[in-house]
Scaffold this motif. Sequence first.
Motif, PDB file in Angstrom:
ATOM      1  N   PHE A 178       0.857  -1.184   0.000  1.00 33.91           N
ATOM      2  CA  PHE A 178       0.000   0.000   0.000  1.00 33.91           C
ATOM      3  C   PHE A 178       0.900   1.243   0.000  1.00 33.91           C
ATOM      4  CE2 PHE A 178      -3.035  -2.860   2.325  1.00 33.91           C
ATOM      5  CZ  PHE A 178      -4.030  -2.873   1.349  1.00 33.91           C
ATOM      6  N   VAL A 179       0.464   2.261  -0.698  1.00 33.28           N
ATOM      7  CA  VAL A 179       1.136   3.564  -0.649  1.00 33.28           C
ATOM      8  C   VAL A 179       0.444   4.398   0.421  1.00 33.28           C
ATOM      9  CG1 VAL A 179       1.762   5.648  -1.922  1.00 33.28           C
ATOM     10  CG2 VAL A 179       1.702   3.439  -3.101  1.00 33.28           C
ATOM     11  N   ILE A 180       1.216   4.965   1.323  1.00 33.39           N
ATOM     12  CA  ILE A 180       0.684   5.781   2.418  1.00 33.39           C
ATOM     13  C   ILE A 180       1.164   7.215   2.236  1.00 33.39           C
ATOM     14  CG2 ILE A 180       0.431   6.001   4.911  1.00 33.39           C
ATOM     15  CD1 ILE A 180      -0.382   3.239   3.827  1.00 33.39           C
ATOM     16  N   ASN A 181       0.258   8.158   2.406  1.00 32.03           N
ATOM     17  CA  ASN A 181       0.693   9.559   2.470  1.00 32.03           C
ATOM     18  C   ASN A 181      -0.145  10.312   3.478  1.00 32.03           C
ATOM     19  OD1 ASN A 181      -1.307   9.427  -0.016  1.00 32.03           O
ATOM     20  ND2 ASN A 181      -1.335  11.570   0.652  1.00 32.03           N
ATOM     21  N   ILE A 182       0.425  11.372   4.005  1.00 36.09           N
ATOM     22  CA  ILE A 182      -0.320  12.199   4.952  1.00 36.09           C
ATOM     23  C   ILE A 182      -1.015  13.324   4.195  1.00 36.09           C
ATOM     24  CG2 ILE A 182       1.296  11.642   6.800  1.00 36.09           C
ATOM     25  CD1 ILE A 182       2.322  14.537   6.582  1.00 36.09           C
ATOM     26  N   GLY A 183      -2.109  13.808   4.784  1.00 37.65           N
ATOM     27  CA  GLY A 183      -2.876  14.877   4.170  1.00 37.65           C
ATOM     28  C   GLY A 183      -2.658  16.211   4.860  1.00 37.65           C
ATOM     29  N   ASP A 184      -3.403  17.196   4.394  1.00 37.68           N
ATOM     30  CA  ASP A 184      -3.240  18.563   4.881  1.00 37.68           C
ATOM     31  C   ASP A 184      -3.443  18.687   6.393  1.00 37.68           C
ATOM     32  OD1 ASP A 184      -2.936  19.224   2.202  1.00 37.68           O
ATOM     33  OD2 ASP A 184      -5.005  19.900   1.961  1.00 37.68           O
ATOM     34  N   LEU A 185      -4.437  17.961   6.927  1.00 35.57           N
ATOM     35  CA  LEU A 185      -4.735  18.124   8.347  1.00 35.57           C
ATOM     36  C   LEU A 185      -3.636  17.542   9.224  1.00 35.57           C
ATOM     37  CD1 LEU A 185      -8.593  17.472   8.433  1.00 35.57           C
ATOM     38  CD2 LEU A 185      -7.357  19.651   8.319  1.00 35.57           C
ATOM     39  N   MET A 186      -3.049  16.434   8.807  1.00 36.91           N
ATOM     40  CA  MET A 186      -1.929  15.885   9.572  1.00 36.91           C
ATOM     41  C   MET A 186      -0.726  16.826   9.506  1.00 36.91           C
ATOM     42  SD  MET A 186      -0.668  13.658  11.580  1.00 36.91           S
ATOM     43  CE  MET A 186      -1.874  12.336  11.574  1.00 36.91           C
ATOM     44  N   ALA A 187      -0.490  17.421   8.344  1.00 39.80           N
ATOM     45  CA  ALA A 187       0.601  18.384   8.233  1.00 39.80           C
ATOM     46  C   ALA A 187       0.347  19.582   9.150  1.00 39.80           C
ATOM     47  CB  ALA A 187       0.761  18.845   6.781  1.00 39.80           C
ATOM     48  N   LEU A 188      -0.905  20.023   9.229  1.00 40.57           N
ATOM     49  CA  LEU A 188      -1.246  21.148  10.108  1.00 40.57           C
ATOM     50  C   LEU A 188      -1.004  20.776  11.563  1.00 40.57           C
ATOM     51  CD1 LEU A 188      -4.386  23.404   9.728  1.00 40.57           C
ATOM     52  CD2 LEU A 188      -3.533  22.739  11.970  1.00 40.57           C
ATOM     53  N   TRP A 189      -1.404  19.551  11.945  1.00 37.76           N
ATOM     54  CA  TRP A 189      -1.187  19.102  13.319  1.00 37.76           C
ATOM     55  C   TRP A 189       0.277  19.219  13.721  1.00 37.76           C
ATOM     56  CZ3 TRP A 189      -5.249  14.782  12.875  1.00 37.76           C
ATOM     57  CH2 TRP A 189      -6.253  14.950  13.843  1.00 37.76           C
ATOM     58  N   THR A 190       1.176  18.962  12.776  1.00 38.08           N
ATOM     59  CA  THR A 190       2.608  18.980  13.091  1.00 38.08           C
ATOM     60  C   THR A 190       3.228  20.359  12.893  1.00 38.08           C
ATOM     61  OG1 THR A 190       3.372  18.408  10.862  1.00 38.08           O
ATOM     62  CG2 THR A 190       2.744  16.586  12.311  1.00 38.08           C
ATOM     63  N   GLY A 191       2.407  21.361  12.652  1.00 40.99           N
ATOM     64  CA  GLY A 191       2.933  22.708  12.460  1.00 40.99           C
ATOM     65  C   GLY A 191       3.782  22.843  11.212  1.00 40.99           C
ATOM     66  N   GLY A 192       3.553  21.964  10.236  1.00 35.15           N
ATOM     67  CA  GLY A 192       4.308  22.017   8.994  1.00 35.15           C
ATOM     68  C   GLY A 192       5.588  21.200   9.011  1.00 35.15           C
ATOM     69  N   ARG A 193       5.886  20.537  10.121  1.00 37.22           N
ATOM     70  CA  ARG A 193       7.091  19.708  10.169  1.00 37.22           C
ATOM     71  C   ARG A 193       6.946  18.470   9.287  1.00 37.22           C
ATOM     72  NH1 ARG A 193      11.114  20.909  13.335  1.00 37.22           N
ATOM     73  NH2 ARG A 193      10.892  22.627  14.805  1.00 37.22           N
ATOM     74  N   TRP A 194       5.749  17.937   9.194  1.00 35.73           N
ATOM     75  CA  TRP A 194       5.452  16.876   8.247  1.00 35.73           C
ATOM     76  C   TRP A 194       4.780  17.497   7.040  1.00 35.73           C
ATOM     77  CZ3 TRP A 194       3.325  11.966  11.183  1.00 35.73           C
ATOM     78  CH2 TRP A 194       4.331  11.478  12.023  1.00 35.73           C
ATOM     79  N   VAL A 195       5.013  16.918   5.868  1.00 36.65           N
ATOM     80  CA  VAL A 195       4.583  17.575   4.637  1.00 36.65           C
ATOM     81  C   VAL A 195       3.466  16.802   3.938  1.00 36.65           C
ATOM     82  CG1 VAL A 195       6.753  18.765   4.210  1.00 36.65           C
ATOM     83  CG2 VAL A 195       6.481  16.428   3.389  1.00 36.65           C
ATOM     84  N   SER A 196       2.451  17.541   3.534  1.00 33.92           N
ATOM     85  CA  SER A 196       1.390  17.019   2.670  1.00 33.92           C
ATOM     86  C   SER A 196       1.816  17.337   1.240  1.00 33.92           C
ATOM     87  CB  SER A 196       0.054  17.681   3.012  1.00 33.92           C
ATOM     88  OG  SER A 196      -0.976  17.221   2.178  1.00 33.92           O
ATOM     89  N   THR A 197       2.279  16.328   0.539  1.00 33.55           N
ATOM     90  CA  THR A 197       3.013  16.531  -0.702  1.00 33.55           C
ATOM     91  C   THR A 197       2.114  16.461  -1.929  1.00 33.55           C
ATOM     92  OG1 THR A 197       4.979  15.581   0.321  1.00 33.55           O
ATOM     93  CG2 THR A 197       4.958  15.676  -2.082  1.00 33.55           C
ATOM     94  N   MET A 198       2.387  17.336  -2.887  1.00 31.53           N
ATOM     95  CA  MET A 198       1.682  17.328  -4.155  1.00 31.53           C
ATOM     96  C   MET A 198       1.945  16.015  -4.890  1.00 31.53           C
ATOM     97  SD  MET A 198       0.046  20.100  -5.678  1.00 31.53           S
ATOM     98  CE  MET A 198       1.106  21.533  -5.558  1.00 31.53           C
ATOM     99  N   HIS A 199       0.883  15.466  -5.478  1.00 30.93           N
ATOM    100  CA  HIS A 199       1.028  14.264  -6.291  1.00 30.93           C
ATOM    101  C   HIS A 199       0.010  14.282  -7.421  1.00 30.93           C
ATOM    102  CE1 HIS A 199      -1.617  13.440  -2.847  1.00 30.93           C
ATOM    103  NE2 HIS A 199      -2.248  12.533  -3.589  1.00 30.93           N
ATOM    104  N   ARG A 200       0.198  13.412  -8.398  1.00 32.82           N
ATOM    105  CA  ARG A 200      -0.648  13.384  -9.586  1.00 32.82           C
ATOM    106  C   ARG A 200      -0.599  12.002 -10.211  1.00 32.82           C
ATOM    107  NH1 ARG A 200       3.184  16.864 -13.888  1.00 32.82           N
ATOM    108  NH2 ARG A 200       4.772  15.227 -14.154  1.00 32.82           N
ATOM    109  N   VAL A 201      -1.483  11.765 -11.177  1.00 30.71           N
ATOM    110  CA  VAL A 201      -1.450  10.541 -11.979  1.00 30.71           C
ATOM    111  C   VAL A 201      -1.331  10.965 -13.433  1.00 30.71           C
ATOM    112  CG1 VAL A 201      -2.643   8.430 -12.651  1.00 30.71           C
ATOM    113  CG2 VAL A 201      -2.840   9.288 -10.301  1.00 30.71           C
TER     114      VAL A 201
END
Length: 333
Positions: free
Chosen positions: A248-271
């Motif tokens: 499985f591919v796992i990524n974090i979203g905007d709200l998780m990034a906000l929780w960490t104060g921007g230390r974790w990144v919600s990264t742009m992706h595409r298909v």
Amino acid sequence: MNPESVTMVDGYVPVIDISTRDGAFGRAALAEAIGRACRTSGFFVIVGHGVPPELIDRMRTATTAFFTLPDAEKDRAASRPGYSGFRPSGGTTAQSLDRRTPPDLCESFGVHVTGELSDAEREALGDYPATWKLANLWPEEPADFKDTWIEYMNALHALSTDLLRLCARALGLDEDHFDGKFDRHVSSLVANYYYPQVDEPLPGQLRRGAHTDFGGLTVLYQQDDTGGLQVLQGENTWRDVRAIPGSFVINIGDLMALWTGGRWVSTMHRVVNPDRADTSSRLSVPFFFQPNHDAVIEPLPSLDSVPGQQPPESVIAGEWMAMKMQKLFAPAQ
């Protein structure tokens, strides 16, 4: 966890074997690896996750069978007011970031965990329009579609809950720190069917436009034999995320990034689109693990702010996600 349990995909997205998560030592090492991935790419791939391969196969088979039905049959499960279900267009994902592009080249089918609740229970999930307030609309064919999807959704919920606890540990928190924000979660399971591209795409048109995910965690099944998922590294370098069998591919979203104060990144992706000579289809099925609709999301006080970065403001999870969804399906301008 042995060093061999973490490898890299194209030097940017790690592959993490989480089969050691039942032991204290294994959990500590996994949390460290997950935290490192979330600080850099915001993406990682997991193997050894324990979701039965037989269940994944049944989900893929039933989902593919649905999307390859005649249009008239699929339309019987089409999304309509008050219901979720099939969408002949997957929307325009880039619009969630206020970017104008042609519609994405895919069909979609989606349900929410809350879609099986009563009308009254769903109506109480926020005083604004939101997809998780819709009743699930299930196709009649294939006959095992609903049962398979519910079983799969329950398995992904259990996996996501444990991944979230490992995330809490990676942040130096008690593993149950986020539990109270997800005990009435409004998560969704969505299938994206990227149909064969017979016609030339419009300028700027992709199978899925560049975007970030909106919520907490995303757990993605993607077809093993067909690529297309890319994540952004830096300002303009796109990296392929190779499909690894059984992962499985796992990524974090905007709200998780906000929780960490921007230390974790919600990264742009595409298909991206396949080569013009390639007329194959592609299936991806993300489980979006979303917080309670009324959860207040704000930077954790235990984390220092990122130097030179304005601390993000708090948001209400449901209001944030509903706003993003409305943009995604707004008429293209």
